[in-house]
Design a protein around this motif. Structure first.
Motif, PDB file in Angstrom:
ATOM      1  N   PHE A 177      36.404 -41.698 -31.593  1.00  0.00           N
ATOM      2  CA  PHE A 177      36.617 -41.069 -30.288  1.00  0.00           C
ATOM      3  C   PHE A 177      35.700 -39.858 -30.147  1.00  0.00           C
ATOM      4  CE2 PHE A 177      40.208 -43.796 -30.104  1.00  0.00           C
ATOM      5  CZ  PHE A 177      40.480 -43.957 -28.748  1.00  0.00           C
ATOM      6  N   GLN A 178      35.037 -39.769 -28.996  1.00  0.00           N
ATOM      7  CA  GLN A 178      34.054 -38.715 -28.786  1.00  0.00           C
ATOM      8  C   GLN A 178      34.700 -37.353 -28.567  1.00  0.00           C
ATOM      9  OE1 GLN A 178      31.160 -39.893 -25.765  1.00  0.00           O
ATOM     10  NE2 GLN A 178      31.536 -42.046 -26.271  1.00  0.00           N
ATOM     11  N   LYS A 179      35.842 -37.337 -27.893  1.00  0.00           N
ATOM     12  CA  LYS A 179      36.491 -36.063 -27.559  1.00  0.00           C
ATOM     13  C   LYS A 179      38.002 -36.254 -27.541  1.00  0.00           C
ATOM     14  CE  LYS A 179      35.827 -31.737 -25.975  1.00  0.00           C
ATOM     15  NZ  LYS A 179      34.916 -30.754 -26.572  1.00  0.00           N
ATOM     16  N   VAL A 180      38.707 -35.373 -28.229  1.00  0.00           N
ATOM     17  CA  VAL A 180      40.169 -35.380 -28.211  1.00  0.00           C
ATOM     18  C   VAL A 180      40.639 -34.038 -27.663  1.00  0.00           C
ATOM     19  CG1 VAL A 180      42.285 -35.563 -29.560  1.00  0.00           C
ATOM     20  CG2 VAL A 180      40.284 -36.938 -30.198  1.00  0.00           C
ATOM     21  N   LYS A 198      31.443 -29.495 -36.772  1.00  0.00           N
ATOM     22  CA  LYS A 198      31.343 -30.533 -35.731  1.00  0.00           C
ATOM     23  C   LYS A 198      32.717 -30.889 -35.175  1.00  0.00           C
ATOM     24  CE  LYS A 198      28.404 -33.786 -36.631  1.00  0.00           C
ATOM     25  NZ  LYS A 198      27.770 -35.020 -37.180  1.00  0.00           N
ATOM     26  N   LEU A 199      33.742 -30.775 -36.023  1.00  0.00           N
ATOM     27  CA  LEU A 199      35.102 -31.084 -35.559  1.00  0.00           C
ATOM     28  C   LEU A 199      35.504 -30.211 -34.374  1.00  0.00           C
ATOM     29  CD1 LEU A 199      37.361 -31.628 -38.714  1.00  0.00           C
ATOM     30  CD2 LEU A 199      36.938 -33.242 -36.847  1.00  0.00           C
ATOM     31  N   SER A 200      35.088 -28.943 -34.392  1.00  0.00           N
ATOM     32  CA  SER A 200      35.478 -28.013 -33.331  1.00  0.00           C
ATOM     33  C   SER A 200      34.894 -28.413 -31.980  1.00  0.00           C
ATOM     34  CB  SER A 200      35.048 -26.583 -33.678  1.00  0.00           C
ATOM     35  OG  SER A 200      33.639 -26.477 -33.707  1.00  0.00           O
ATOM     36  N   ARG A 201      33.865 -29.253 -31.998  1.00  0.00           N
ATOM     37  CA  ARG A 201      33.291 -29.749 -30.740  1.00  0.00           C
ATOM     38  C   ARG A 201      33.906 -31.075 -30.329  1.00  0.00           C
ATOM     39  NH1 ARG A 201      29.039 -27.613 -33.679  1.00  0.00           N
ATOM     40  NH2 ARG A 201      28.259 -29.626 -34.408  1.00  0.00           N
ATOM     41  N   LYS A 202      34.577 -31.729 -31.262  1.00  0.00           N
ATOM     42  CA  LYS A 202      35.206 -33.017 -30.962  1.00  0.00           C
ATOM     43  C   LYS A 202      36.684 -32.884 -30.606  1.00  0.00           C
ATOM     44  CE  LYS A 202      32.177 -36.147 -33.533  1.00  0.00           C
ATOM     45  NZ  LYS A 202      31.931 -37.064 -32.424  1.00  0.00           N
ATOM     46  N   GLY A 226      46.097 -22.393 -36.645  1.00  0.00           N
ATOM     47  CA  GLY A 226      45.734 -23.017 -37.910  1.00  0.00           C
ATOM     48  C   GLY A 226      44.613 -24.027 -37.775  1.00  0.00           C
ATOM     49  N   LEU A 227      44.661 -24.854 -36.720  1.00  0.00           N
ATOM     50  CA  LEU A 227      43.612 -25.858 -36.539  1.00  0.00           C
ATOM     51  C   LEU A 227      42.276 -25.218 -36.176  1.00  0.00           C
ATOM     52  CD1 LEU A 227      45.407 -28.866 -34.832  1.00  0.00           C
ATOM     53  CD2 LEU A 227      44.133 -28.889 -36.975  1.00  0.00           C
ATOM     54  N   LYS A 228      42.316 -24.154 -35.366  1.00  0.00           N
ATOM     55  CA  LYS A 228      41.075 -23.451 -35.035  1.00  0.00           C
ATOM     56  C   LYS A 228      40.437 -22.879 -36.302  1.00  0.00           C
ATOM     57  CE  LYS A 228      41.794 -22.184 -30.194  1.00  0.00           C
ATOM     58  NZ  LYS A 228      41.976 -21.070 -29.228  1.00  0.00           N
ATOM     59  N   GLU A 229      41.260 -22.327 -37.169  1.00  0.00           N
ATOM     60  CA  GLU A 229      40.751 -21.796 -38.436  1.00  0.00           C
ATOM     61  C   GLU A 229      40.217 -22.921 -39.309  1.00  0.00           C
ATOM     62  OE1 GLU A 229      43.085 -20.602 -42.186  1.00  0.00           O
ATOM     63  OE2 GLU A 229      42.996 -18.747 -41.017  1.00  0.00           O
ATOM     64  N   PHE A 230      40.949 -24.031 -39.380  1.00  0.00           N
ATOM     65  CA  PHE A 230      40.569 -25.166 -40.218  1.00  0.00           C
ATOM     66  C   PHE A 230      39.233 -25.761 -39.773  1.00  0.00           C
ATOM     67  CE2 PHE A 230      40.776 -29.875 -40.747  1.00  0.00           C
ATOM     68  CZ  PHE A 230      40.714 -29.927 -42.127  1.00  0.00           C
ATOM     69  N   LEU A 232      42.648 -36.116 -35.888  1.00  0.00           N
ATOM     70  CA  LEU A 232      41.638 -36.387 -36.911  1.00  0.00           C
ATOM     71  C   LEU A 232      41.459 -37.892 -37.118  1.00  0.00           C
ATOM     72  CD1 LEU A 232      42.653 -33.600 -39.452  1.00  0.00           C
ATOM     73  CD2 LEU A 232      40.539 -33.667 -38.103  1.00  0.00           C
ATOM     74  N   GLN A 233      42.556 -38.633 -37.040  1.00  0.00           N
ATOM     75  CA  GLN A 233      42.453 -40.099 -37.137  1.00  0.00           C
ATOM     76  C   GLN A 233      41.609 -40.654 -35.992  1.00  0.00           C
ATOM     77  OE1 GLN A 233      46.986 -40.677 -38.003  1.00  0.00           O
ATOM     78  NE2 GLN A 233      46.007 -42.585 -38.603  1.00  0.00           N
ATOM     79  N   MET A 234      41.843 -40.156 -34.785  1.00  0.00           N
ATOM     80  CA  MET A 234      41.092 -40.670 -33.634  1.00  0.00           C
ATOM     81  C   MET A 234      39.604 -40.340 -33.742  1.00  0.00           C
ATOM     82  SD  MET A 234      43.711 -40.344 -30.385  1.00  0.00           S
ATOM     83  CE  MET A 234      44.495 -38.778 -30.763  1.00  0.00           C
ATOM     84  N   VAL A 235      39.294 -39.134 -34.174  1.00  0.00           N
ATOM     85  CA  VAL A 235      37.887 -38.771 -34.381  1.00  0.00           C
ATOM     86  C   VAL A 235      37.277 -39.653 -35.466  1.00  0.00           C
ATOM     87  CG1 VAL A 235      36.354 -36.954 -35.242  1.00  0.00           C
ATOM     88  CG2 VAL A 235      38.127 -36.402 -33.562  1.00  0.00           C
TER      89      VAL A 235
END
Length: 355
Positions: free
Chosen positions: A198-201, A222-226, A213-217, A191-194
């Motif tokens: 950063f375009q993609k992590v 837009k985060l799910s694409r980054k 947990g992160l998939k649910e969060f 999340l810090q890098m995004v």
């Protein structure tokens, strides 16, 4: 590892025979003796009876075991873990039977198909604490929004290393097309890098709960694409090279596993060699390898070997660009561990380049 991770949760205990119980009028000494002999004890009247028994167990262990050096504290913790996990709570229809027990959402979320089972008292305490963090969220000084850590997922309770990384990201002048985050946990570094452009992590973890947990969060935001996740060891399925690889590894050499969270704290002897071999293949020629570490193992005399220094001296794969260091703040007055180590503890951010 499987593409679809299965949630890691306390295993429901099925009991066929009648259990001894403990309540406010029970004999504490004989109950602790039963625990030492390996006999389970049921808390079936009031939840607070279990709290009282755990307190008495601590008092007993303080009289029997030294608890001063780092090694002694670990031994104390191991014995407390063994005995306390013989104390049980009964759960019917996703609710704890003992009166005045907390309402824990994880019981419905994780055990919806199991209507009658038992869990150990520490497991229930863990579920309760985790539910509060998940429901209310956790604020971190380096992120704009709260994180909502899933059950059984490590999240930071101290922030010096996160601030160190955030300051480094502010100064970072390289490409921000991709980055790889090894051991994503609750997702803070990703999340810090995004947040810093950063375009993609690409992120991995061996803990299925971290991925679930992160998939649910992130959901379908837009985060799910980054941030793209993979349930796998080290680099998992990611084979392409990247301009930045970030790894916040465990900070202490491996000992007995006391729980799933401890796997984020203790490392085995092959972790660092395996990581550096794989990282060499996946780092672009002009890329940077960032490791967040600590001198905790050295100042507590757990080991004299610093795995990153060892790699730089013997690996012939990477060279040091710079090592940033930050002193750790004073220990909380509430901490159960001896605070004197904190005065000499420092977090470290190592920036390595390919040779």
């Amino acid at each position: 590892m499987s593409a679809e991770p299965k949630v890691n949760k306390p295993e429901p205990i099925a009991i066929s025979k009648e259990q001894k119980s403990f309540h406010h009028e029970s004999n504490v000494g004989s109950t602790i003796e039963d625990l030492i002999q390996g006999e389970s004890i049921l808390i079936n009247e009031f939840y607070n009876d279990g709290i009282s028994l755990l307190k008495e167990l601590h008092n007993y262990l303080k009289r029997k075991l030294p608890n001063k050096s780092f090694k002694e504290q670990h031994e104390y913790r191991a014995e407390y873990f063994r005995l306390s996990n013989l104390i049980l709570l009964e759960i019917i229809d996703q609710r704890i039977v003992a009166k005045r027990s907390p309402s824990i959402g994880w019981l419905e979320k994780l055990y919806s198909e199991n209507n009658h089972f038992f869990l150990t008292f520490p497991q229930v305490q863990g579920l309760n604490s985790a539910w509060q963090w998940y429901k209310n969220g956790v604020s971190l000084p380096v992120l704009r929004n709260k994180i909502h850590p899933y059950y059984g997922t490590y999240f930071p309770t101290r922030f010096e290393h996160l601030v160190l990384f955030d300051n480094w990201l502010k100064r970072y002048k390289g490409s921000k097309k991709t980055a790889i985050d090894i051991g994503v946990g609750s997702g803070v570094l990703s999340l810090q890098m995004v947040q810093h452009g950063f375009q993609k992590v690409y992120a991995t973890d061996t803990n299925p709960n971290a991925i679930i947990g992160l998939k649910e969060f992130m959901g379908t935001t837009k985060l799910s694409r980054k941030i793209e996740l993979d349930y796998g060891n080290l680099f998992g399925k990611w084979k392409k090279q990247s301009e930045l690889i970030v790894f916040n590894p465990p900070w202490l050499p491996g000992t007995d596993n006391l729980g799933s969270i401890d796997s984020a704290i203790y490392y085995n002897e092959t972790l660092f060699p395996d990581f550096f071999i794989a990282a060499k293949k996946r780092l672009l020629p002009d890329g940077k390898l960032v490791l967040i570490f600590s001198n905790l193992a050295e100042i507590t005399n757990v080991t004299t070997v610093h795995p990153i220094e060892k790699e730089l001296a013997e690996g012939n794969r990477f060279q040091l660009e710079k090592c940033y260091k930050k002193s750790v703040g004073a220990a909380s007055e509430k901490t159960k561990r001896s605070p004197h180590w904190r005065s000499s503890e420092e977090v470290q951010l190592w920036v390595l380049l390919s040779i």
